[in-house]
Design a protein around this motif. Sequence first.
Motif, mmCIF file in Angstrom:
data_model
loop_
_atom_site.group_PDB
_atom_site.id
_atom_site.type_symbol
_atom_site.label_atom_id
_atom_site.label_comp_id
_atom_site.label_asym_id
_atom_site.label_seq_id
_atom_site.Cartn_x
_atom_site.Cartn_y
_atom_site.Cartn_z
ATOM 1 N N LEU A 118 0.833 -1.201 0.000
ATOM 2 C CA LEU A 118 0.000 0.000 0.000
ATOM 3 C C LEU A 118 0.875 1.262 0.000
ATOM 4 C CD1 LEU A 118 -2.817 1.192 0.065
ATOM 5 C CD2 LEU A 118 -2.856 0.848 2.540
ATOM 6 N N GLN A 119 1.935 1.263 0.800
ATOM 7 C CA GLN A 119 2.841 2.423 0.815
ATOM 8 C C GLN A 119 3.477 2.612 -0.561
ATOM 9 O OE1 GLN A 119 2.795 4.655 3.214
ATOM 10 N NE2 GLN A 119 1.308 3.249 4.112
ATOM 11 N N GLN A 120 3.838 1.503 -1.198
ATOM 12 C CA GLN A 120 4.442 1.562 -2.535
ATOM 13 C C GLN A 120 3.440 2.104 -3.555
ATOM 14 O OE1 GLN A 120 6.095 -2.362 -3.340
ATOM 15 N NE2 GLN A 120 7.085 -1.599 -5.208
ATOM 16 N N MET A 121 2.192 1.667 -3.453
ATOM 17 C CA MET A 121 1.151 2.156 -4.366
ATOM 18 C C MET A 121 0.958 3.664 -4.195
ATOM 19 S SD MET A 121 -1.510 -1.025 -3.912
ATOM 20 C CE MET A 121 -2.978 -0.152 -4.428
ATOM 21 N N LYS A 122 0.972 4.118 -2.929
ATOM 22 C CA LYS A 122 0.779 5.556 -2.669
ATOM 23 C C LYS A 122 1.936 6.373 -3.241
ATOM 24 C CE LYS A 122 -0.555 6.704 1.524
ATOM 25 N NZ LYS A 122 -0.637 6.653 3.022
ATOM 26 N N ALA A 123 3.157 5.892 -3.029
ATOM 27 C CA ALA A 123 4.327 6.615 -3.542
ATOM 28 C C ALA A 123 4.300 6.651 -5.072
ATOM 29 C CB ALA A 123 5.607 5.951 -3.033
ATOM 30 N N MET A 124 3.927 5.521 -5.675
ATOM 31 C CA MET A 124 3.852 5.477 -7.143
ATOM 32 C C MET A 124 2.765 6.424 -7.648
ATOM 33 S SD MET A 124 4.427 1.409 -7.882
ATOM 34 C CE MET A 124 4.357 1.403 -9.682
ATOM 35 N N ALA A 125 1.630 6.471 -6.948
ATOM 36 C CA ALA A 125 0.521 7.335 -7.370
ATOM 37 C C ALA A 125 0.940 8.808 -7.371
ATOM 38 C CB ALA A 125 -0.691 7.114 -6.471
ATOM 39 N N ILE A 126 1.703 9.215 -6.363
ATOM 40 C CA ILE A 126 2.151 10.612 -6.280
ATOM 41 C C ILE A 126 3.142 10.921 -7.405
ATOM 42 C CG2 ILE A 126 3.454 12.268 -4.857
ATOM 43 C CD1 ILE A 126 0.604 11.745 -3.850
ATOM 44 N N ARG A 127 4.058 9.997 -7.645
ATOM 45 C CA ARG A 127 5.032 10.174 -8.735
ATOM 46 C C ARG A 127 4.312 10.235 -10.096
ATOM 47 N NH1 ARG A 127 9.325 12.274 -10.879
ATOM 48 N NH2 ARG A 127 10.420 10.952 -12.352
ATOM 49 N N ILE A 128 3.340 9.362 -10.283
ATOM 50 C CA ILE A 128 2.565 9.334 -11.530
ATOM 51 C C ILE A 128 1.826 10.664 -11.703
ATOM 52 C CG2 ILE A 128 0.557 8.235 -12.646
ATOM 53 C CD1 ILE A 128 1.590 5.574 -11.205
ATOM 54 N N ASP A 129 1.276 11.179 -10.615
ATOM 55 C CA ASP A 129 0.573 12.473 -10.678
ATOM 56 C C ASP A 129 1.525 13.576 -11.149
ATOM 57 O OD1 ASP A 129 -1.565 14.335 -10.289
ATOM 58 O OD2 ASP A 129 -0.733 14.865 -8.340
ATOM 59 N N GLN A 130 2.737 13.591 -10.609
ATOM 60 C CA GLN A 130 3.707 14.625 -11.005
ATOM 61 C C GLN A 130 4.029 14.521 -12.497
ATOM 62 O OE1 GLN A 130 6.814 13.546 -8.275
ATOM 63 N NE2 GLN A 130 6.039 14.849 -6.618
ATOM 64 N N LEU A 131 4.288 13.302 -12.952
ATOM 65 C CA LEU A 131 4.659 13.105 -14.360
ATOM 66 C C LEU A 131 3.492 13.420 -15.290
ATOM 67 C CD1 LEU A 131 6.687 9.804 -13.859
ATOM 68 C CD2 LEU A 131 7.647 11.975 -14.686
ATOM 69 N N LEU A 132 2.294 12.948 -14.933
ATOM 70 C CA LEU A 132 1.125 13.188 -15.791
ATOM 71 C C LEU A 132 0.755 14.669 -15.815
ATOM 72 C CD1 LEU A 132 -1.346 10.259 -14.938
ATOM 73 C CD2 LEU A 132 0.010 10.524 -17.022
ATOM 74 N N THR A 133 0.806 15.317 -14.642
ATOM 75 C CA THR A 133 0.442 16.735 -14.572
ATOM 76 C C THR A 133 1.348 17.558 -15.494
ATOM 77 O OG1 THR A 133 -0.460 16.568 -12.347
ATOM 78 C CG2 THR A 133 0.301 18.750 -13.026
ATOM 79 N N ALA A 134 2.649 17.270 -15.438
ATOM 80 C CA ALA A 134 3.599 18.007 -16.287
ATOM 81 C C ALA A 134 3.351 17.706 -17.764
ATOM 82 C CB ALA A 134 5.026 17.639 -15.904
ATOM 83 N N PHE A 135 3.090 16.445 -18.078
ATOM 84 C CA PHE A 135 2.850 16.076 -19.481
ATOM 85 C C PHE A 135 1.590 16.758 -20.014
ATOM 86 C CE2 PHE A 135 0.986 13.635 -22.890
ATOM 87 C CZ PHE A 135 2.072 13.416 -23.728
ATOM 88 N N PHE A 136 0.496 16.672 -19.252
ATOM 89 C CA PHE A 136 -0.757 17.269 -19.730
ATOM 90 C C PHE A 136 -0.650 18.794 -19.803
ATOM 91 C CE2 PHE A 136 -2.943 13.193 -18.447
ATOM 92 C CZ PHE A 136 -3.388 12.875 -19.716
ATOM 93 N N ARG A 137 0.146 19.382 -18.899
ATOM 94 C CA ARG A 137 0.305 20.842 -18.951
ATOM 95 C C ARG A 137 0.861 21.262 -20.307
ATOM 96 N NH1 ARG A 137 3.665 21.977 -14.550
ATOM 97 N NH2 ARG A 137 1.839 21.974 -13.193
ATOM 98 N N GLN A 138 1.817 20.503 -20.816
ATOM 99 C CA GLN A 138 2.383 20.878 -22.123
ATOM 100 C C GLN A 138 1.423 20.577 -23.279
ATOM 101 O OE1 GLN A 138 6.147 18.847 -22.513
ATOM 102 N NE2 GLN A 138 5.226 17.048 -23.463
ATOM 103 N N CYS A 139 0.342 19.866 -22.981
ATOM 104 C CA CYS A 139 -0.741 19.654 -23.961
ATOM 105 C C CYS A 139 -1.834 20.707 -23.797
ATOM 106 C CB CYS A 139 -1.378 18.280 -23.776
ATOM 107 S SG CYS A 139 -0.253 16.878 -23.874
#
Length: 240
Positions: free
Chosen positions: A149-170
């Motif tokens: 569960l801790q690993q899933m949470k950490a991955m979710a936050i990292r994914i949010d950072q990467l996706l947010t930056a990617f979509f911003r450039q879209c």
Amino acid sequence: MVRQGALLYEGKAKKVYATDDPGLYIVEYKDDATAFNGQKRGQIVGKGEVNNRISAVLFKMLERGGVATHFVEQLSPRTSLVKAVDIIPVEVVVRNLAAGSMAARLGLQEGTPLARPVLEFYYKNDELGDPWVTEDHIELLGWADAATLQQMKAMAIRIDQLLTAFFRQCGVTLVDFKLEFGRTRDGSLVLADEISPDTCRLWDAKTGEKLDKDRFRRDLGGVEAAYQEMLARVEKGELA
Ligand code: TMP
Ligand code: ASP
């Protein structure tokens, strides 16, 4: 080249096939759309292809950013090769702005900013309508252990950072999204399922126009056009 085998599972938006390699599955994305736990049904023409192509771009981008995913390669407009996983029956929702069920439940205006990402967990169970659950439920009922569960949470936050930056450039604001995780045959935890306008809220950064499945859920019209617009922006964003 792997060979497609038997249909293993048909969900609301995808079919999963075995292959001649036990460690690999083929997913086929459908045009079928449902909302409100399957109570509303319809078709979004071209959605299968759009979601497959968008997911392919996003999974590759996440892998480059250090996130392990089930994605192997896109095979055709509607199909992709993925690692075989056992899905953890917990949906992880990440929210950057209050919208949808959070806005409704807590009486907030849609678009209310959140000082940091909010994580929510839902038990993946159609009969129960995917109920909200706590971290204690997940751990004590054995859906995932504390470390996972801790690993899933950490991955979710990292994914949010990467996706947010990617979509911003879209030119798109990532409002919220849903993730699913699974374990491969060798036991590693990976991001699974899809990332698409079905599973994200995506608003045009300038106008706030909705470019996601809320157009279908809320009968806003222009559903197909919104999916095609997101595909065009994501494929352009991949080249940027
Ligand atoms: P919600 O506001 O309805 O809880 O949805 C949060 C996010 O999760 C939103 O981006 C849509 C996505 N989602 C799914 O992908 N599948 C679902 O079954 C639900 C309810 C939401
Ligand atoms: N996937 C969901 C369903 O029909 C709902 C949604 O995406 O809103 O069950």
